[in-house]
Design an enzyme around this catalytic site. Structure first.
Site, PDB file in Angstrom:
ATOM      1  N   ASP A  84      -5.821  12.109  -6.262  1.00 18.10           N
ATOM      2  CA  ASP A  84      -4.533  11.743  -6.857  1.00 18.10           C
ATOM      3  C   ASP A  84      -3.617  12.936  -6.623  1.00 18.10           C
ATOM      4  O   ASP A  84      -3.804  13.997  -7.226  1.00 18.10           O
ATOM      5  CB  ASP A  84      -4.687  11.472  -8.352  1.00 18.10           C
ATOM      6  CG  ASP A  84      -3.372  11.105  -9.029  1.00 18.10           C
ATOM      7  OD1 ASP A  84      -2.297  11.273  -8.416  1.00 18.10           O
ATOM      8  OD2 ASP A  84      -3.417  10.670 -10.194  1.00 18.10           O
TER       9      ASP A  84
ATOM     10  N   ASN B  63       0.137  11.590   3.825  1.00 21.24           N
ATOM     11  CA  ASN B  63       0.696  10.253   3.992  1.00 21.24           C
ATOM     12  C   ASN B  63       0.998   9.553   2.668  1.00 21.24           C
ATOM     13  O   ASN B  63       1.875   8.678   2.626  1.00 21.24           O
ATOM     14  CB  ASN B  63      -0.283   9.398   4.801  1.00 21.24           C
ATOM     15  CG  ASN B  63       0.068   7.942   4.791  1.00 21.24           C
ATOM     16  OD1 ASN B  63       0.991   7.497   5.474  1.00 21.24           O
ATOM     17  ND2 ASN B  63      -0.670   7.153   4.009  1.00 21.24           N
TER      18      ASN B  63
ATOM     19  N   TYR C 243      13.924   7.398  -3.457  1.00 23.18           N
ATOM     20  CA  TYR C 243      13.045   7.441  -2.296  1.00 23.18           C
ATOM     21  C   TYR C 243      13.650   8.204  -1.117  1.00 23.18           C
ATOM     22  O   TYR C 243      13.028   9.147  -0.601  1.00 23.18           O
ATOM     23  CB  TYR C 243      12.676   6.023  -1.857  1.00 23.18           C
ATOM     24  CG  TYR C 243      11.765   6.001  -0.644  1.00 23.18           C
ATOM     25  CD1 TYR C 243      10.430   6.377  -0.758  1.00 23.18           C
ATOM     26  CD2 TYR C 243      12.246   5.613   0.611  1.00 23.18           C
ATOM     27  CE1 TYR C 243       9.586   6.361   0.346  1.00 23.18           C
ATOM     28  CE2 TYR C 243      11.411   5.599   1.714  1.00 23.18           C
ATOM     29  CZ  TYR C 243      10.085   5.981   1.578  1.00 23.18           C
ATOM     30  OH  TYR C 243       9.264   5.976   2.680  1.00 23.18           O
TER      31      TYR C 243
ATOM     32  N   LYS D   7      12.491  11.985   0.706  1.00 25.79           N
ATOM     33  CA  LYS D   7      12.104  12.246   2.087  1.00 25.79           C
ATOM     34  C   LYS D   7      12.975  13.364   2.692  1.00 25.79           C
ATOM     35  O   LYS D   7      12.495  14.143   3.521  1.00 25.79           O
ATOM     36  CB  LYS D   7      12.196  10.969   2.917  1.00 25.79           C
ATOM     37  CG  LYS D   7      11.179   9.912   2.517  1.00 25.79           C
ATOM     38  CD  LYS D   7       9.743  10.437   2.616  1.00 25.79           C
ATOM     39  CE  LYS D   7       8.708   9.378   2.308  1.00 25.79           C
ATOM     40  NZ  LYS D   7       7.316   9.869   2.413  1.00 25.79           N
TER      41      LYS D   7
ATOM     42  N   THR E 105       4.323  -3.019   5.279  1.00 23.04           N
ATOM     43  CA  THR E 105       3.286  -2.587   4.346  1.00 23.04           C
ATOM     44  C   THR E 105       3.686  -3.029   2.942  1.00 23.04           C
ATOM     45  O   THR E 105       4.816  -3.467   2.713  1.00 23.04           O
ATOM     46  CB  THR E 105       3.122  -1.052   4.361  1.00 23.04           C
ATOM     47  OG1 THR E 105       4.287  -0.448   3.792  1.00 23.04           O
ATOM     48  CG2 THR E 105       2.917  -0.540   5.780  1.00 23.04           C
TER      49      THR E 105
END
Length: 241
Positions: free
Chosen positions: A61, A88, A164, A168, A199
């Site tokens: 985790d 990832n 999000y 990044k 995904t």
């Protein structure tokens, strides 16, 4: 890199992470499958092993210091070292994400996984990577983290995102700082964009397959010793910051 190369892929129980593990395993590498869900991790390891991959499970985790420390110990005990780390694991944080509507706790949760989690895992595994002859670190980013693309009129950079996308951008910045700090070592550190893949992260709305998305990670994981470091890449080459 030879058949003794050892890699750890976080978030490798499904999607792009699984395909990265499969791709590295197909090269004859030993692959640690990092994931926090016990059942999903064991299923992924079994599937990889059935395909002939030398895979082992790593309970992990990335938001938990103790879990990360235990994972580092397990990798050393199970594999004896580490050559490649692929960070990832990541989350989107869900909706809404407009800056005026997103819950600040969502931003913190996304950053804790997508950025701080990378720092936790990288720092815990770096002692093992430093012992490798060809150490590589691959941080899976996204073109939505490119400020250039985000600020270019008409650019295809996804929906407005207050959690999000900035996470990044933050990850890209951290990647550069690692590369600068490790510039006098053999460790190559780069960020990679898999493209818009189908995904569960995006409700399977992507136009690329997870296998296609894994290609950039496989490329960066197998860079030659004189390869780039501190860069941001996609299949077509460098992504503008």
């Amino acid at each position: 890199m030879d058949r003794q190369t050892i890699a750890l892929v976080t978030g490798a129980n499904k999607g792009i992470g699984y395909e990265i593990a499969a791709g590295l395993g197909a090269r004859g590498w030993t692959v640690g499958v990092g994931a926090r869900d016990d059942g999903a991790r064991e299923a992924a390891v079994a599937k990889l092993q059935a395909a002939g991959v030398d895979a082992f499970g790593v309970p992990l985790d990335v938001t938990d210091d103790a879990s990360v420390a235990a994972a580092a110990r397990l990798v050393e005990e199970e594999a004896g070292g580490l050559d490649v780390l692929v960070n990832n694991a990541g989350i989107t944080g869900g909706a809404p994400q407009e800056p005026t509507a997103v819950d600040p706790t969502t931003i913190l949760r996304v950053v804790d996984t997508n950025v701080v989690g990378v720092v936790r895992v990288t720092n815990a595994l770096l002692p093992l990577l430093r012992r490798s002859a060809h150490p590589r670190i691959v941080n899976m980013s996204s073109s939505v983290g490119s400020l250039t693309r985000q600020s270019t009129p008409g650019g295809e950079t996804g929906p407005i995102s207050g959690a999000y996308s900035p996470s990044k951008t933050f990850l890209n910045a951290v990647t550069v700082q690692y590369a600068k700090e490790l510039a006098d070592t053999d460790v190559l550190v780069n960020a990679g964009c898999p493209g818009f893949c189908a995904t569960d992260l995006n409700g399977f709305r992507g136009v690329r397959t997870p296998e296609q998305g894994s290609a950039i990670a496989l490329h960066l994981a197998t860079l030659p010793d004189d390869g780039p470091t501190g860069g941001f890449f996609e299949d077509d080459g460098r992504v503008p910051w």
